[in-house]
Design a protein around this motif. Structure first.
Motif: not given
Length: 457
Positions: A84-85, A108-111, A160-166, A281-288
């Protein structure tokens, strides 16, 4: 049949590498090869446990990873999810956990998950699965303070597990619920963690782990994840023991928001982004989108609430309600807080009250308080000394050497003490062991709270 022959050939070709101290393991998706982490430990970095949640898979439940045939050299960490920041320069946590690796990829490819195993013979070792914190908005599974060499030296395997954030991990909207055919939406980051636990159950035996002896542990939002999962109907049979560090307990500061609230926020975000549909909305960059969430939150809420929600599927009730109804998993627990923690009175009361309720329900539960004020803060910025939120992490993992702090002999001894308690708990469901001071469960008749500090300041 052809794929099986190709995998067999790949394993045979890798035998020479394995003989030099690296291990090849055949997972359900394909063979993976470790790299050396220390003299007694190997690590598999960046194993995909699910498909990349990008494009049409954004805001959907995690899907199976795409299989591969050749041996995958696990030498690189998987990307961390877009946060998020970023912590501001000079901020305590930016200084405390500044990057200690050469390069951190963000995507976003973080799993992906990481697995530390001891070298040599391994058979049915206890498994510890770590969920990192970061307010559900930041953090990564590969951070140096979470490396597993010291824990593994005490006879466990660490994952240790990576997962989707924000916004990628916790965006809720009624259209997403309708699309998935579920009561609510959001909680994709928690779904990722559940997918990782299922992956561990199916695959960890090939790494020498005991798939029936899995301890889930986490700190801060990681502890919030643990409390969500041990009360989720989707996690029955996946977790055998659990540890919550500074973030769990009865009526704690980490709690899921209501379905209506979260979905209304999602509708406001869609309108704010000027997107007429979920597809757009899926086409908007996640950082945006993360940036828009921050702006929207500051305008109306002052905090960015893309956060776990009571969706009726992953989380069906508040943690307090689950505790009162005895809906949490009937397993052993450890729970604790730090002396100078966030909202310390709430943290302390939440841990103690929950331990009393769980012990009364027949689930043995131990309580601790981390008292060691970190050395060296005043060298950087006055007023930062104390056993702050997250201060215990490097002691639990035995990664003091990754920090700039001027540790004393007592700090290293305290770290070894905590590692023994944590790994004993992972092995047997009881933190006590030979040569350790007795630590008793926190009950109405015996309010035993273990305090961790060094004797010589």
């Amino acid at each position: 049949m052809v794929r099986q022959l190709v995998i067999l050939l790949a394993l045979l070709l890798a035998t020479g590498v394995a003989a030099r101290g690296q291990t090849v393991v055949n997972t359900e998706s394909g063979p993976v090869q470790s790299v050396t982490s220390s003299a007694e430990c190997e690590v598999f970095r960046g194993i995909p446990y699910a498909a990349p949640p990008v494009g049409e898979l954004r805001w959907r439940a995690p899907q199976p990873a795409t299989p591969w045939d050749t041996v995958r050299l696990c030498s690189d960490w998987g990307p961390m999810c877009y946060p998020m920041m970023w912590a501001r320069r000079g901020n305590f946590y930016a200084m405390e956990y500044r990057d200690t690796t050469a390069h951190v990829r963000v995507s976003e490819d973080c799993l992906y998950l990481n697995i530390w195993i001891p070298k040599g013979e391994r058979q049915r070792l206890p498994v510890m699965v770590w969920i990192h914190g970061g307010a559900f908005w930041s953090g990564r599974a590969s951070a140096r303070e979470f490396w597993g060499d010291s824990l593994v030296a005490h006879g466990v395997i660490l994952v240790t597990v990576g997962y989707r954030l924000a916004t990628a991990g916790f965006m809720a909207h009624p259209d997403l619920a309708r699309e998935a055919g579920t009561p609510g939406s959001g909680n994709y980051g928690l779904m990722d963690q559940i997918a990782a636990l299922r992956w561990v159950r199916r695959n960890i035996a090939a790494f020498g782990g005991d798939s029936t002896n899995v301890t889930l542990f986490g700190e801060s939002a990681g502890a919030g994840s643990v409390q969500a999962l041990v009360s989720s109907p989707l996690c029955k049979g996946l977790i055998d023991k659990a540890i919550m560090q500074s973030g769990g307990g009865y009526r704690n500061i980490i709690f899921p928001v209501g379905r209506r609230w979260s979905q209304n926020f999602g509708k406001s975000l869609m309108k704010y982004a000027r997107c007429p549909s979920i597809d757009s909305l899926r086409r908007v960059p996640i950082m945006t989108l993360n940036s828009l969430v921050l702006k929207l939150s500051r305008r109306h809420l002052k905090i960015p609430f893309v956060w776990p929600t009571i969706d009726g599927q992953v989380i069906t009730e508040s943690f307090g309600e689950a505790t009162r109804r005895k809906h949490v998993l009937p397993i052993p627990y450890m729970i604790g807080y730090n002396r100078n923690d966030l909202v310390k009175p709430v943290m302390r009361r939440a841990a103690r009250k929950w331990a009393l309720m769980e012990n009364a329900a027949g689930n043995p539960t131990w309580v601790y308080c981390f008292d060691r004020g970190l050395p060296g803060d005043k060298m950087k910025k006055p007023g930062n000394s104390g056993a702050r939120h997250t201060a215990e992490i490097r002691y639990v993992f035995g990664t003091l050497a990754s920090s700039w702090r001027p540790w004393r002999k007592g700090d290293w001894q305290l770290s070894q003490l905590m590692i023994r308690y944590w790994t004993n708990f992972a092995k047997t469901g009881n933190p006590n062991g030979e040569g350790l001071p007795q630590w008793r469960p926190y009950t109405h008749d015996d309010k035993c709270e273990k305090h961790f500090d060094i004797t010589e300041k």
